[in-house]
Scaffold this motif. Structure first.
Motif, PDB file in Angstrom:
ATOM      1  N   LEU A  33      -3.977 -10.502   2.935  1.00 55.03           N
ATOM      2  CA  LEU A  33      -3.702  -9.950   4.314  1.00 55.03           C
ATOM      3  C   LEU A  33      -3.691  -8.531   4.021  1.00 55.03           C
ATOM      4  CD1 LEU A  33      -1.256 -12.010   6.313  1.00 55.03           C
ATOM      5  CD2 LEU A  33      -3.461 -11.351   7.251  1.00 55.03           C
ATOM      6  N   PRO A  34      -2.714  -7.849   3.141  1.00 51.00           N
ATOM      7  CA  PRO A  34      -2.643  -6.350   2.909  1.00 51.00           C
ATOM      8  C   PRO A  34      -3.994  -5.987   2.659  1.00 51.00           C
ATOM      9  CG  PRO A  34      -0.835  -7.498   1.841  1.00 51.00           C
ATOM     10  CD  PRO A  34      -1.811  -8.485   2.129  1.00 51.00           C
ATOM     11  N   LEU A  35      -4.761  -6.596   1.835  1.00 50.17           N
ATOM     12  CA  LEU A  35      -6.279  -6.117   1.356  1.00 50.17           C
ATOM     13  C   LEU A  35      -7.035  -5.906   2.644  1.00 50.17           C
ATOM     14  CD1 LEU A  35      -6.954  -8.098  -1.951  1.00 50.17           C
ATOM     15  CD2 LEU A  35      -6.325  -5.562  -1.673  1.00 50.17           C
ATOM     16  N   VAL A  36      -6.981  -6.971   3.655  1.00 53.87           N
ATOM     17  CA  VAL A  36      -7.785  -6.648   4.706  1.00 53.87           C
ATOM     18  C   VAL A  36      -7.401  -5.426   5.673  1.00 53.87           C
ATOM     19  CG1 VAL A  36      -8.547  -7.832   6.888  1.00 53.87           C
ATOM     20  CG2 VAL A  36      -8.313  -9.056   4.708  1.00 53.87           C
ATOM     21  N   MET A  37      -5.893  -5.191   5.579  1.00 52.92           N
ATOM     22  CA  MET A  37      -5.357  -4.143   6.485  1.00 52.92           C
ATOM     23  C   MET A  37      -5.772  -2.654   5.667  1.00 52.92           C
ATOM     24  SD  MET A  37      -3.456  -2.786   8.664  1.00 52.92           S
ATOM     25  CE  MET A  37      -2.506  -4.217   9.386  1.00 52.92           C
ATOM     26  N   ALA A  38      -5.775  -2.915   4.546  1.00 55.50           N
ATOM     27  CA  ALA A  38      -6.212  -1.664   3.682  1.00 55.50           C
ATOM     28  C   ALA A  38      -7.609  -1.136   4.007  1.00 55.50           C
ATOM     29  CB  ALA A  38      -6.068  -1.831   2.317  1.00 55.50           C
ATOM     30  N   ASP A  39      -8.638  -2.256   4.270  1.00 51.61           N
ATOM     31  CA  ASP A  39     -10.025  -1.920   4.584  1.00 51.61           C
ATOM     32  C   ASP A  39     -10.055  -1.382   6.042  1.00 51.61           C
ATOM     33  OD1 ASP A  39     -11.259  -3.048   2.207  1.00 51.61           O
ATOM     34  OD2 ASP A  39     -11.440  -4.876   3.205  1.00 51.61           O
ATOM     35  N   ILE A  40      -9.156  -2.008   6.687  1.00 53.39           N
ATOM     36  CA  ILE A  40      -9.048  -1.246   8.392  1.00 53.39           C
ATOM     37  C   ILE A  40      -8.830   0.309   8.268  1.00 53.39           C
ATOM     38  CG2 ILE A  40      -7.949  -1.270  10.657  1.00 53.39           C
ATOM     39  CD1 ILE A  40      -7.831  -4.359  10.258  1.00 53.39           C
ATOM     40  N   VAL A 140       3.259 -17.595  -7.826  1.00 55.78           N
ATOM     41  CA  VAL A 140       2.155 -17.158  -7.402  1.00 55.78           C
ATOM     42  C   VAL A 140       1.874 -15.805  -6.668  1.00 55.78           C
ATOM     43  CG1 VAL A 140       0.498 -17.709  -5.542  1.00 55.78           C
ATOM     44  CG2 VAL A 140       1.430 -19.710  -6.735  1.00 55.78           C
ATOM     45  N   MET A 141       3.079 -15.818  -5.973  1.00 55.52           N
ATOM     46  CA  MET A 141       3.265 -14.329  -5.469  1.00 55.52           C
ATOM     47  C   MET A 141       3.675 -13.316  -6.660  1.00 55.52           C
ATOM     48  SD  MET A 141       3.346 -14.174  -1.849  1.00 55.52           S
ATOM     49  CE  MET A 141       4.382 -13.187  -1.341  1.00 55.52           C
ATOM     50  N   LEU A 142       4.302 -13.586  -7.352  1.00 52.52           N
ATOM     51  CA  LEU A 142       4.442 -12.479  -8.638  1.00 52.52           C
ATOM     52  C   LEU A 142       3.257 -12.228  -9.617  1.00 52.52           C
ATOM     53  CD1 LEU A 142       6.562 -10.976 -10.208  1.00 52.52           C
ATOM     54  CD2 LEU A 142       7.076 -12.867 -11.687  1.00 52.52           C
ATOM     55  N   ILE A 143       2.603 -13.327  -9.827  1.00 52.00           N
ATOM     56  CA  ILE A 143       1.589 -13.069 -10.857  1.00 52.00           C
ATOM     57  C   ILE A 143       0.393 -12.421  -9.879  1.00 52.00           C
ATOM     58  CG2 ILE A 143      -0.406 -14.286 -12.094  1.00 52.00           C
ATOM     59  CD1 ILE A 143       1.850 -16.230 -12.643  1.00 52.00           C
ATOM     60  N   SER A 144      -0.019 -12.992  -8.692  1.00 49.52           N
ATOM     61  CA  SER A 144      -1.331 -12.390  -7.917  1.00 49.52           C
ATOM     62  C   SER A 144      -1.026 -11.114  -7.396  1.00 49.52           C
ATOM     63  CB  SER A 144      -1.358 -13.366  -6.709  1.00 49.52           C
ATOM     64  OG  SER A 144      -1.538 -14.791  -7.229  1.00 49.52           O
ATOM     65  N   ALA A 145       0.339 -10.833  -7.078  1.00 50.90           N
ATOM     66  CA  ALA A 145       0.744  -9.428  -6.782  1.00 50.90           C
ATOM     67  C   ALA A 145       0.579  -8.231  -7.692  1.00 50.90           C
ATOM     68  CB  ALA A 145       2.179  -9.479  -5.848  1.00 50.90           C
ATOM     69  N   LEU A 146       0.959  -8.832  -8.929  1.00 55.27           N
ATOM     70  CA  LEU A 146       0.929  -8.059 -10.143  1.00 55.27           C
ATOM     71  C   LEU A 146      -0.546  -7.676 -10.505  1.00 55.27           C
ATOM     72  CD1 LEU A 146       3.736  -9.190 -12.791  1.00 55.27           C
ATOM     73  CD2 LEU A 146       3.330  -6.825 -11.740  1.00 55.27           C
ATOM     74  N   SER A 157       0.927   1.123 -11.611  1.00 58.60           N
ATOM     75  CA  SER A 157       1.501  -0.102 -12.019  1.00 58.60           C
ATOM     76  C   SER A 157       2.592   0.193 -13.326  1.00 58.60           C
ATOM     77  CB  SER A 157       0.429  -1.301 -12.597  1.00 58.60           C
ATOM     78  OG  SER A 157      -0.408  -1.330 -11.320  1.00 58.60           O
ATOM     79  N   ARG A 158       2.292   1.261 -13.907  1.00 59.72           N
ATOM     80  CA  ARG A 158       3.523   1.434 -15.074  1.00 59.72           C
ATOM     81  C   ARG A 158       4.879   1.498 -14.571  1.00 59.72           C
ATOM     82  NH1 ARG A 158      -0.015   6.820 -17.311  1.00 59.72           N
ATOM     83  NH2 ARG A 158      -1.887   5.381 -18.295  1.00 59.72           N
ATOM     84  N   VAL A 159       5.239   1.528 -13.133  1.00 60.99           N
ATOM     85  CA  VAL A 159       6.720   1.429 -12.936  1.00 60.99           C
ATOM     86  C   VAL A 159       7.058  -0.019 -13.212  1.00 60.99           C
ATOM     87  CG1 VAL A 159       6.277   3.237 -10.979  1.00 60.99           C
ATOM     88  CG2 VAL A 159       5.915   0.880 -10.407  1.00 60.99           C
ATOM     89  N   PHE A 160       6.234  -0.778 -13.319  1.00 59.14           N
ATOM     90  CA  PHE A 160       6.762  -2.181 -13.324  1.00 59.14           C
ATOM     91  C   PHE A 160       7.184  -2.574 -14.856  1.00 59.14           C
ATOM     92  CE2 PHE A 160       3.634  -3.441  -9.919  1.00 59.14           C
ATOM     93  CZ  PHE A 160       4.523  -3.559  -9.015  1.00 59.14           C
ATOM     94  N   PHE A 276      -0.277  -0.959  -2.027  1.00 61.95           N
ATOM     95  CA  PHE A 276       0.339  -1.125  -3.160  1.00 61.95           C
ATOM     96  C   PHE A 276       2.038  -1.087  -2.957  1.00 61.95           C
ATOM     97  CE2 PHE A 276       2.422   0.484  -7.157  1.00 61.95           C
ATOM     98  CZ  PHE A 276       1.441   0.062  -8.134  1.00 61.95           C
ATOM     99  N   PHE A 277       2.324  -0.442  -2.045  1.00 57.05           N
ATOM    100  CA  PHE A 277       3.831  -0.521  -1.499  1.00 57.05           C
ATOM    101  C   PHE A 277       4.124  -2.130  -1.066  1.00 57.05           C
ATOM    102  CE2 PHE A 277       4.045   4.176   0.013  1.00 57.05           C
ATOM    103  CZ  PHE A 277       4.645   4.389  -1.399  1.00 57.05           C
ATOM    104  N   THR A 278       3.094  -2.673  -0.492  1.00 55.10           N
ATOM    105  CA  THR A 278       3.421  -4.160  -0.060  1.00 55.10           C
ATOM    106  C   THR A 278       3.324  -4.982  -1.404  1.00 55.10           C
ATOM    107  OG1 THR A 278       2.059  -3.763   2.062  1.00 55.10           O
ATOM    108  CG2 THR A 278       2.729  -5.980   1.276  1.00 55.10           C
ATOM    109  N   TYR A 279       2.883  -4.973  -2.241  1.00 57.92           N
ATOM    110  CA  TYR A 279       2.577  -5.656  -3.493  1.00 57.92           C
ATOM    111  C   TYR A 279       3.815  -5.388  -4.249  1.00 57.92           C
ATOM    112  CZ  TYR A 279      -2.020  -7.120  -2.427  1.00 57.92           C
ATOM    113  OH  TYR A 279      -3.310  -7.659  -1.870  1.00 57.92           O
ATOM    114  N   ILE A 280       4.390  -3.986  -4.365  1.00 63.79           N
ATOM    115  CA  ILE A 280       5.692  -3.797  -4.987  1.00 63.79           C
ATOM    116  C   ILE A 280       6.585  -4.605  -4.410  1.00 63.79           C
ATOM    117  CG2 ILE A 280       7.479  -1.944  -5.389  1.00 63.79           C
ATOM    118  CD1 ILE A 280       5.494  -0.028  -5.642  1.00 63.79           C
ATOM    119  N   THR A 281       6.793  -4.534  -3.156  1.00 65.68           N
ATOM    120  CA  THR A 281       7.858  -5.273  -2.588  1.00 65.68           C
ATOM    121  C   THR A 281       7.595  -6.887  -2.739  1.00 65.68           C
ATOM    122  OG1 THR A 281       7.832  -3.665  -0.587  1.00 65.68           O
ATOM    123  CG2 THR A 281       8.912  -5.750  -0.188  1.00 65.68           C
ATOM    124  N   GLN A 282       6.530  -7.457  -2.681  1.00 65.19           N
ATOM    125  CA  GLN A 282       6.282  -8.821  -2.835  1.00 65.19           C
ATOM    126  C   GLN A 282       6.612  -9.137  -4.362  1.00 65.19           C
ATOM    127  OE1 GLN A 282       2.246  -9.320  -1.499  1.00 65.19           O
ATOM    128  NE2 GLN A 282       3.001 -10.061   0.385  1.00 65.19           N
TER     129      GLN A 282
END
Length: 578
Positions: A33-40, A140-146, A157-160, A276-282
């Motif tokens: 969903l966030p990727l589609v939002m980013a397109d918009i 799933v969320m952790l690996i995919s979001a990373l 991504s280095r903050v991780f 990216f903020f969304t994925y960080i949170t996830q």
């Protein structure tokens, strides 16, 4: 632990698989969903392309609906699988406990078994429900979001590299300290259950001795102990959240600090930074979920070990001829140099060198001082306990030759502590013979001198006894238990001091009924009053775990000093009372 408990998911494994797939699908759609939002944000809004925005928006709505449907499906399936697993586990424990001997039950204590059947099973079924949701969703969320975060910006991504190791260390420290606490938590729950069980089962004794304050203080100590250990256990759980949030928001601030210059330099678009903020949170929330899972697993292991202990307990008395159809030929009972002790490690025998032969149909009285092992002796006949040395025979065959079902069908026993169950008088009596007719029930009650008070009951045989038979007196309860035993039509009838609460006249009537209505049944009567056994064919005098003397009343008056002393003391007491 999984290997031990997994068999009890039988019948619900397809729901587990479908539930896991639903949870994984829900997580994937949430991540897209966030990727589609980013397109918009990055394409549709800057170009003012309304059709593009509406198309991508409709896609988001569809993805959200699919994600919601999968989430509902995952919740439903996890609930169904969890409840089914819990039911299987409780049933397996309960069925296995039915095979326990008295010694097995004493090993755990009743209160602990109740906790394992309820509280521990509830925790395990809740763990399965959460595992189907979180243990799939979090990874799933952790690996995919990373992966998606790295795809958007390798630099950010280095903050991780700082956040993830820090979170892992903190989670490890919390789990290290919380693991032993959960075991103590379940033991403290046992203690509270024990206090409640004792108080409620003996509430009449508590009130008659005005010991409410004492019982309240005893409960308070155990309740406070449970509260203290619970605070310690869940204190770590509570501490987990603020620590995780601190790292999460610290990471977001770091991304803002380093991400703003990248946007200004044109290296990163605003929509992708927002994504990216969304994925960080996830990612970080997924790690928090992982920490919750680890703590949940810690408690699950503690509960699972306790449940597994019950399931793996080997009954120390078991059928050695499974499936055998051997039936007792008659009611003869023989003890051939029998030795027994409750604790195999104890030095002293509770029963020593018991050599006794009882012909079928005989009436045998057993007397002796308190602690002389009278009850222990008769409990070896239906194999409630097992003799360590020597042989116990029923119907001429060793008791081990029979299946437990056939042996105990041939032996009816009325214990010292009489037990009636919630339900009507008729329902309790039918425990003796589920197919008994009304005429047979009435005849058994007549023999046990129970019909006289049943007739006075408002609903007769349909009178509700309440839990444990609270609506009848001690003597009435004894007579109902005797009637229930008579209905079994046993080869051997054992009365373990089971007429102590009835008057001597009623006691005499019951014994007379035994002679006329159960002529072929072997009657073994343990009694404190010699008058209850003096007309028996054989009287056994027990003393300190051994047989002191055997004979009829007349013979024992001549030869047994113990018997003579007891008889004279009771006669003197009766004279004084008179």
């Amino acid at each position: 632990m999984m290997k031990k408990l997994w068999p009890y998911t039988r019948g619900y494994r397809k729901w587990i698989i479908f539930g896991v797939l639903c949870s994984a699908g829900e997580a994937v759609f949430e991540l897209l969903l966030p990727l589609v939002m980013a397109d918009i944000v990055d394409t549709g809004i800057p170009s003012g392309d309304t059709a593009y925005i509406l198309t991508r928006g409709a896609l988001m709505v569809c993805m959200a609906l699919v994600s919601m449907s999968l989430g509902i499906g995952a919740a439903f399936l996890s609930a169904r699988a969890g409840q089914g697993f819990g039911a299987n586990l409780r049933r397996a424990q309960y069925d296995h406990i039915q095979e326990f001997s008295f010694r097995n039950i004493e090993k755990f204590s009743t209160a602990s078994l109740v906790t394992r059947l309820t509280n521990d099973c509830n925790n395990l079924q809740m763990s399965l429900m959460m595992a189907m949701r979180l243990m799939v969703r979090a990874p799933v969320m952790l690996i995919s979001a990373l992966v998606l975060a790295v795809t958007i910006s390798l630099k950010l991504s280095r903050v991780f590299l700082v956040a993830l190791p820090l979170l892992a260390v903190l989670i490890g420290l919390i789990i290290k300290h919380i693991s032993p606490v959960f075991g103590s938590l379940q033991e403290a729950t046992d203690g509270v259950n024990l206090a409640v069980q004792e108080n409620l089962s003996a509430i009449r004794v508590v009130k008659s001795f005005v010991r409410e304050d004492y019982e309240e203080e005893k409960f308070k100590k155990r309740n406070d102990a449970l509260r203290s250990i619970s605070e310690k256990a869940f204190g770590f759980v509570v501490m987990n959240m603020p620590v995780m949030m601190l790292i999460t928001y610290g990471t977001i601030i770091a991304v803002m600090w380093y991400g703003a210059p990248l946007v200004q330099a044109g290296e990163l678009e605003v929509g992708l930074l927002s994504t990216f903020f969304t994925y960080i949170t996830q990612v970080l929330i997924s790690l928090m979920m992982v920490s919750m899972i680890m703590m949940m697993i810690t408690r699950t292991i503690a509960c699972g070990k306790r449940v597994a202990e019950v399931l793996e307990e080997v009954p120390d008395i078991a059928d050695e001829t499974a499936g055998a159809s051997l039936q007792a030929a008659d009611g003869s009972v023989d003890f051939e140099h029998v030795y027994f002790k409750y604790n195999p490690e104890a030095e002293k025998w509770n029963l020593r060198d018991i050599d006794l032969h009882i012909p079928s149909g005989a009436t045998v009285g057993i007397i002796g001082a308190t602690g002389s092992a009278k009850s222990t002796l008769v409990q070896l006949i239906p194999r409630l306990y097992e003799a360590q040395e020597g042989t116990v025979r029923v119907g001429g065959r060793p008791v081990k030759d029979y299946t437990m079902e056939h042996l105990r069908d041939a032996v009816a026993m009325v214990l010292q502590k009489n037990t009636l169950f919630s339900g009507t008088i008729r329902e309790n009596l039918l425990w003796g013979d589920a197919d008994a007719t009304d005429a047979e029930i009435e005849a058994a009650c007549e023999a046990a001198c129970a019909s006289e008070f049943i007739r006075r009951m408002p609903d007769g045989y349909n009178t509700d006894l309440g839990q444990g038979g609270v609506n009848v007196s001690g003597g009435q309860k004894q007579r109902l238990c005797i009637a229930r035993a008579i209905l079994k039509k046993p080869k051997v009838l054992i009365l373990d001091d089971s007429t102590s609460a009835v008057d001597t006249a009623t006691d005499a009537k019951i014994r007379a009924a035994f002679r006329t209505q159960l002529p072929d049944t072997t009657k073994i009567i343990i009694a404190q009053r010699i008058i209850s056994v003096m007309d028996a064919d054989l009287i056994v005098v027990m003393d300190d775990g051994g047989i002191a003397d055997v004979g009829t009343h007349a013979e024992l008056m001549e030869t047994s000093e113990i018997y003579r002393d007891v008889y004279q003391s009771q006669q003197e007491g009766a004279s004084i009372d008179g």
